[in-house]
Write a protein that holds these residues in place. Structure first.
Motif, PDB file in Angstrom:
ATOM      1  N   GLY A   1       0.076  14.369  -4.641  1.00  0.00           N
ATOM      2  CA  GLY A   1      -0.001  13.731  -3.332  1.00  0.00           C
ATOM      3  C   GLY A   1      -1.156  12.752  -3.240  1.00  0.00           C
ATOM      4  N   TYR A   2      -2.326  13.155  -3.761  1.00  0.00           N
ATOM      5  CA  TYR A   2      -3.494  12.265  -3.752  1.00  0.00           C
ATOM      6  C   TYR A   2      -3.270  11.049  -4.653  1.00  0.00           C
ATOM      7  CZ  TYR A   2      -6.352  15.612  -1.163  1.00  0.00           C
ATOM      8  OH  TYR A   2      -6.851  16.423  -0.175  1.00  0.00           O
ATOM      9  N   ILE A   3      -2.577  11.257  -5.774  1.00  0.00           N
ATOM     10  CA  ILE A   3      -2.305  10.147  -6.698  1.00  0.00           C
ATOM     11  C   ILE A   3      -1.373   9.126  -6.048  1.00  0.00           C
ATOM     12  CG2 ILE A   3      -1.225   9.508  -8.902  1.00  0.00           C
ATOM     13  CD1 ILE A   3      -2.147  12.277  -9.955  1.00  0.00           C
ATOM     14  N   PHE A   4      -0.354   9.619  -5.342  1.00  0.00           N
ATOM     15  CA  PHE A   4       0.654   8.732  -4.748  1.00  0.00           C
ATOM     16  C   PHE A   4       0.312   8.281  -3.330  1.00  0.00           C
ATOM     17  CE2 PHE A   4       3.116   9.914  -8.349  1.00  0.00           C
ATOM     18  CZ  PHE A   4       4.138   8.987  -8.464  1.00  0.00           C
ATOM     19  N   ALA A   5      -0.752   8.832  -2.756  1.00  0.00           N
ATOM     20  CA  ALA A   5      -1.128   8.481  -1.383  1.00  0.00           C
ATOM     21  C   ALA A   5      -1.304   6.971  -1.158  1.00  0.00           C
ATOM     22  CB  ALA A   5      -2.390   9.234  -0.974  1.00  0.00           C
TER      23      ALA A   5
ATOM     24  N   PHE B   1       0.249   4.537  -2.522  1.00  0.00           N
ATOM     25  CA  PHE B   1       1.575   3.915  -2.438  1.00  0.00           C
ATOM     26  C   PHE B   1       2.232   4.245  -1.103  1.00  0.00           C
ATOM     27  CE2 PHE B   1       0.864   4.061  -7.015  1.00  0.00           C
ATOM     28  CZ  PHE B   1       1.253   2.791  -7.389  1.00  0.00           C
ATOM     29  N   ALA B   2       2.040   5.471  -0.642  1.00  0.00           N
ATOM     30  CA  ALA B   2       2.562   5.838   0.673  1.00  0.00           C
ATOM     31  C   ALA B   2       1.917   4.974   1.752  1.00  0.00           C
ATOM     32  CB  ALA B   2       2.301   7.322   0.942  1.00  0.00           C
ATOM     33  N   PHE B   3       0.620   4.702   1.603  1.00  0.00           N
ATOM     34  CA  PHE B   3      -0.105   3.905   2.592  1.00  0.00           C
ATOM     35  C   PHE B   3       0.425   2.475   2.672  1.00  0.00           C
ATOM     36  CE2 PHE B   3      -3.695   1.088   3.755  1.00  0.00           C
ATOM     37  CZ  PHE B   3      -3.954   1.585   5.023  1.00  0.00           C
ATOM     38  N   ILE B   4       0.657   1.843   1.512  1.00  0.00           N
ATOM     39  CA  ILE B   4       1.168   0.458   1.537  1.00  0.00           C
ATOM     40  C   ILE B   4       2.623   0.411   1.988  1.00  0.00           C
ATOM     41  CG2 ILE B   4      -0.448  -0.348  -0.226  1.00  0.00           C
ATOM     42  CD1 ILE B   4       2.028  -0.412  -2.160  1.00  0.00           C
ATOM     43  N   MET B   5       3.291   1.571   2.002  1.00  0.00           N
ATOM     44  CA  MET B   5       4.648   1.656   2.541  1.00  0.00           C
ATOM     45  C   MET B   5       4.627   1.775   4.055  1.00  0.00           C
ATOM     46  SD  MET B   5       6.330   4.173  -0.371  1.00  0.00           S
ATOM     47  CE  MET B   5       7.153   5.147   0.879  1.00  0.00           C
ATOM     48  N   GLY B   6       3.421   1.893   4.646  1.00  0.00           N
ATOM     49  CA  GLY B   6       3.314   1.961   6.092  1.00  0.00           C
ATOM     50  C   GLY B   6       3.026   3.337   6.639  1.00  0.00           C
ATOM     51  N   VAL B   7       2.797   4.306   5.752  1.00  0.00           N
ATOM     52  CA  VAL B   7       2.470   5.673   6.200  1.00  0.00           C
ATOM     53  C   VAL B   7       0.990   5.733   6.573  1.00  0.00           C
ATOM     54  CG1 VAL B   7       2.337   8.108   5.509  1.00  0.00           C
ATOM     55  CG2 VAL B   7       4.265   6.690   4.737  1.00  0.00           C
ATOM     56  N   PRO B   8       0.638   6.233   7.767  1.00  0.00           N
ATOM     57  CA  PRO B   8      -0.781   6.364   8.138  1.00  0.00           C
ATOM     58  C   PRO B   8      -1.528   7.216   7.114  1.00  0.00           C
ATOM     59  CG  PRO B   8       0.630   6.793  10.025  1.00  0.00           C
ATOM     60  CD  PRO B   8       1.534   6.711   8.835  1.00  0.00           C
ATOM     61  N   TRP B   9      -2.808   6.885   6.879  1.00  0.00           N
ATOM     62  CA  TRP B   9      -3.558   7.575   5.833  1.00  0.00           C
ATOM     63  C   TRP B   9      -3.626   9.079   6.063  1.00  0.00           C
ATOM     64  CZ3 TRP B   9      -4.461   6.466   1.107  1.00  0.00           C
ATOM     65  CH2 TRP B   9      -5.361   7.253   0.365  1.00  0.00           C
ATOM     66  N   ALA B  10      -3.643   9.507   7.312  1.00  0.00           N
ATOM     67  CA  ALA B  10      -3.704  10.939   7.620  1.00  0.00           C
ATOM     68  C   ALA B  10      -2.472  11.685   7.107  1.00  0.00           C
ATOM     69  CB  ALA B  10      -3.849  11.141   9.123  1.00  0.00           C
ATOM     70  N   GLU B  11      -1.363  10.965   6.938  1.00  0.00           N
ATOM     71  CA  GLU B  11      -0.122  11.584   6.470  1.00  0.00           C
ATOM     72  C   GLU B  11       0.222  11.170   5.038  1.00  0.00           C
ATOM     73  OE1 GLU B  11       3.035  10.896   9.404  1.00  0.00           O
ATOM     74  OE2 GLU B  11       1.472  10.446  10.862  1.00  0.00           O
ATOM     75  N   ALA B  12      -0.610  10.299   4.452  1.00  0.00           N
ATOM     76  CA  ALA B  12      -0.271   9.694   3.157  1.00  0.00           C
ATOM     77  C   ALA B  12      -0.258  10.692   2.003  1.00  0.00           C
ATOM     78  CB  ALA B  12      -1.248   8.555   2.846  1.00  0.00           C
TER      79      ALA B  12
ATOM     80  N   GLY C   1       2.875  11.307  -0.177  1.00  0.00           N
ATOM     81  CA  GLY C   1       2.750  11.063  -1.612  1.00  0.00           C
ATOM     82  C   GLY C   1       3.239  12.235  -2.430  1.00  0.00           C
ATOM     83  N   SER C   2       3.032  13.435  -1.928  1.00  0.00           N
ATOM     84  CA  SER C   2       3.494  14.647  -2.610  1.00  0.00           C
ATOM     85  C   SER C   2       5.019  14.679  -2.701  1.00  0.00           C
ATOM     86  CB  SER C   2       2.978  15.895  -1.873  1.00  0.00           C
ATOM     87  OG  SER C   2       3.473  17.065  -2.466  1.00  0.00           O
ATOM     88  N   ILE C   3       5.680  14.325  -1.592  1.00  0.00           N
ATOM     89  CA  ILE C   3       7.153  14.295  -1.592  1.00  0.00           C
ATOM     90  C   ILE C   3       7.660  13.197  -2.519  1.00  0.00           C
ATOM     91  CG2 ILE C   3       9.206  13.891  -0.171  1.00  0.00           C
ATOM     92  CD1 ILE C   3       7.692  15.070   2.189  1.00  0.00           C
ATOM     93  N   MET C   4       7.007  12.028  -2.497  1.00  0.00           N
ATOM     94  CA  MET C   4       7.398  10.927  -3.370  1.00  0.00           C
ATOM     95  C   MET C   4       7.292  11.326  -4.837  1.00  0.00           C
ATOM     96  SD  MET C   4       5.373   7.948  -1.282  1.00  0.00           S
ATOM     97  CE  MET C   4       5.430   6.748  -2.638  1.00  0.00           C
ATOM     98  N   ALA C   5       6.193  11.972  -5.194  1.00  0.00           N
ATOM     99  CA  ALA C   5       5.974  12.400  -6.578  1.00  0.00           C
ATOM    100  C   ALA C   5       6.984  13.464  -6.987  1.00  0.00           C
ATOM    101  CB  ALA C   5       4.555  12.936  -6.731  1.00  0.00           C
ATOM    102  N   THR C   6       7.301  14.366  -6.058  1.00  0.00           N
ATOM    103  CA  THR C   6       8.291  15.407  -6.336  1.00  0.00           C
ATOM    104  C   THR C   6       9.631  14.786  -6.687  1.00  0.00           C
ATOM    105  OG1 THR C   6       7.212  16.983  -4.842  1.00  0.00           O
ATOM    106  CG2 THR C   6       9.518  17.392  -5.377  1.00  0.00           C
TER     107      THR C   6
END
Length: 392
Positions: free
Chosen positions: A281-285, A287-298, A302-307
């Motif tokens: 999740g921390y590794i992919f966070a 990428f989640a952020f640049i996709m528009g996900v707020p950092w608090a949820e990134a 990111g964990s779901i994306m990596a899964t």
């Protein structure tokens, strides 16, 4: 602010694609710009207009009906197996694939599906600046599946240069098969499933045209679709069995991957005090952020994306309900569209194996750019999520 983050996301995605481009000088900017605008327009129509709502509801209701018909056959065979009120995933989500696969076979046999695929592929070829074969293959991958599609173009597989073969394989990994769309809709909101399918089609061409740009000679752009000579009931039996195989394979993968993830998470928790999925999740966070996900949820996103990347989209979708309270509606939408594709490590083997079964030499070529395929297909998913983040 969301527009600035989306702009940053586009720069990152196109920059990462450019980084591995095989021929930067051959990139055609006009088709890229046209397809990006089309993504934004189509995404807006599907998610933000009454017309889009009607389309989504129409598609969703069709699949609801199909799942209802599938339940008739499933209940006949498995009725009474589950406890009252229970909703077994294999029975309710995976087994309907058998019925939908049979319908696809009927549409293929009656020439309705090939006609649609050729027509849409021809129109797309005028937009994306690529060949008719590539455009047909992208539509066919979504209609009949990432491995089955190569059978329909097997006459051309052996003649294709590596760059065109890459495009065909990338399309197969960036899309999803119609036979499992119904299963997706039981886990993800239908509007996000339909939107992702449409946007991924254009996103796949965009990323491939940067990573793997080339110009097709009109004399070499000949589309020969192979149609198997079978009787109606031979075809029907084959598609029913193929659908059942898909359901069994997905079920087996879910059992294995979920069990392994649980074990690995426990090991990491005991040794490091943090689960494996949290680390991912921390590794992919970012990428989640640049996709528009707020950092608090990134991190969670990111964990779901990596899964999804290391297992498959089904495993990731099953974990979505755990984050329903944590995610905003917008984050849930962004993550949902990211999950709608076959971009994962197991797809490399599936695609390379499908090509190898038709042409041994080309199968080795497809396997050689396996990681590059996954890289490009993942960028397609990120691009789709960024476009959706601008709209919702």
């Amino acid at each position: 602010m969301k527009y600035l983050i989306a702009l940053l996301g586009l720069v990152v995605v196109f920059g990462l694609a450019l980084l591995v481009s095989s021929n930067r000088k051959s990139i055609k900017l006009k088709p890229l710009a046209v397809m990006l605008v089309l993504q934004l327009v189509l995404g807006f129509i599907l998610l933000n207009t009454s017309f889009g709502y009607i389309i989504i509801r129409g598609v969703a209701s069709v699949f609801e009906k199909l799942l209802g018909y599938a339940a008739i056959g499933i209940n006949f065979v498995f009725g009474g197996l589950a406890n009252e009120g229970a909703q077994p995933f294999f029975i309710n989500v995976l087994l309907p694939i058998v019925f939908i696969s049979a319908l696809i076979g009927i549409l293929q046999f009656t020439k309705i599906l090939p006609l649609l695929m050729r027509g849409i592929g021809f129109v797309l070829s005028k937009i994306n600046g690529m060949g008719q074969l590539e455009s047909y293959n992208a539509v066919a991958s979504a209609a009949i599946g990432q491995s089955e599609v190569f059978i329909t173009v097997k006459k051309q597989i052996g003649k294709l240069p590596a760059n065109r073969l890459y495009t065909l394989c990338a399309s197969a990994m960036s899309t999803v098969s119609m036979s499992i769309v119904g299963a997706y809709m039981t886990m993800v909101e239908p509007k996000y499933v339909v939107t992702a399918i449409v946007l991924n089609l254009f996103g796949g061409f965009m990323i491939v045209s940067i990573i793997n740009p080339y110009t097709v000679d009109p004399n070499e752009d000949i589309l020969e679709i192979v149609e198997e000579k079978q009787t109606f009931f031979e075809m029907l039996g084959e598609y029913i069995l193929d659908g059942f195989k898909v359901a069994i394979i997905v079920g087996a993968m879910l059992i294995g991957y979920n069990a392994l993830i649980g074990m690995v998470n426990d090991i990491f928790l005991m040794v490091l005090g943090i689960s494996f999925q949290e680390i991912l999740g921390y590794i992919f966070a970012p990428f989640a952020f640049i996709m528009g996900v707020p950092w608090a949820e990134a991190v969670s996103a990111g964990s779901i994306m990596a899964t999804k990347l290391i297992t498959n989209e089904f495993v990731a979708m099953l974990s979505l309900p755990e984050y329903t309270k944590e995610f905003s509606e917008r984050t849930l939408g962004i993550v949902s569209v990211f999950l709608i594709s076959f971009a994962n490590f197991s797809s490399i083997g599936i695609i390379a194996g499908a090509v190898k079964g038709l042409d041994d030499r080309q199968g080795s070529v497809a396997a050689s750019f396996g990681l590059k395929l996954l890289y490009g297909a993942t960028l397609v998913s990120v691009l789709t999520a960024i476009v959706v983040s601008v709209i919702i």
